[in-house]
Design a protein around this motif. Structure first.
Motif, short mmCIF file in Angstrom:
data_model
loop_
_atom_site.label_atom_id
_atom_site.label_comp_id
_atom_site.label_asym_id
_atom_site.label_seq_id
_atom_site.Cartn_x
_atom_site.Cartn_y
_atom_site.Cartn_z
N ARG A 70 -0.78 -6.93 -4.96
CA ARG A 70 0.53 -7.17 -5.55
C ARG A 70 1.07 -5.89 -6.20
O ARG A 70 2.24 -5.54 -6.05
N SER A 71 0.21 -5.19 -6.91
CA SER A 71 0.62 -3.94 -7.55
C SER A 71 1.07 -2.90 -6.53
O SER A 71 2.05 -2.19 -6.75
N GLU A 74 4.48 -3.93 -5.22
CA GLU A 74 5.53 -3.66 -6.20
C GLU A 74 5.85 -2.17 -6.28
O GLU A 74 7.00 -1.78 -6.43
N ARG A 75 4.82 -1.34 -6.19
CA ARG A 75 5.02 0.11 -6.32
C ARG A 75 5.56 0.74 -5.06
O ARG A 75 6.38 1.65 -5.11
N ARG A 82 10.32 -7.45 -0.12
CA ARG A 82 9.44 -7.11 -1.24
C ARG A 82 9.28 -8.28 -2.21
O ARG A 82 8.17 -8.68 -2.55
N ALA A 83 10.36 -8.84 -2.68
CA ALA A 83 10.30 -9.94 -3.65
C ALA A 83 9.61 -11.14 -3.05
O ALA A 83 8.82 -11.82 -3.73
N VAL A 86 5.82 -10.39 -2.97
CA VAL A 86 5.25 -10.48 -4.31
C VAL A 86 5.12 -11.94 -4.72
O VAL A 86 4.10 -12.37 -5.27
#
Length: 106
Positions: A70-71, A74-75, A82-83, A86
């Motif tokens: 997940r990190s 996000e990065r 993307r959303a 996540v």
């Protein structure tokens, strides 16, 4: 004015190089996170008939691997999904945290 031309070109080249390096790092991070998620998921599947303690540890390893993935998303991800990606990982983490809570309490 001509003196800033070469300096600006150098800055642009360094910035582009930095972007390329960051993209390469993200690619490596994605690959490593994906491998870890697959490996920890396989660990859960191998424990279908395992003890609750073993399942608890496997679920915790898996949710930790999902957290890393997940990190990275996000990065590194900038795409339109993307959303959504996540959110899907958050759902998986929540599901396996519930499973871990039920098993780890015993």
């Amino acid at each position: 004015m001509h003196r800033s031309g070469p300096s600006a070109a150098i800055v642009v080249m360094l910035m582009c190089g930095g972007v390329s390096a960051a993209m390469a790092d993200c690619r490596e991070d994605h690959d490593a996170a994906d491998q870890n998620v697959r490996r920890t998921r396989a660990g859960i599947e191998k424990l279908a008939d395992g003890t609750d303690a073993a399942k608890c540890a496997a679920y915790r390893r898996y949710t930790a691997a999902l957290g890393v993935q997940r990190s990275v998303i996000e990065r590194c991800d900038s795409g339109s999904n993307r959303a959504q990606n996540v959110s899907a990982i958050d759902t998986g983490i929540a599901e396996y945290n519930k499973r871990a809570e039920a098993i780890c309490r015993k």
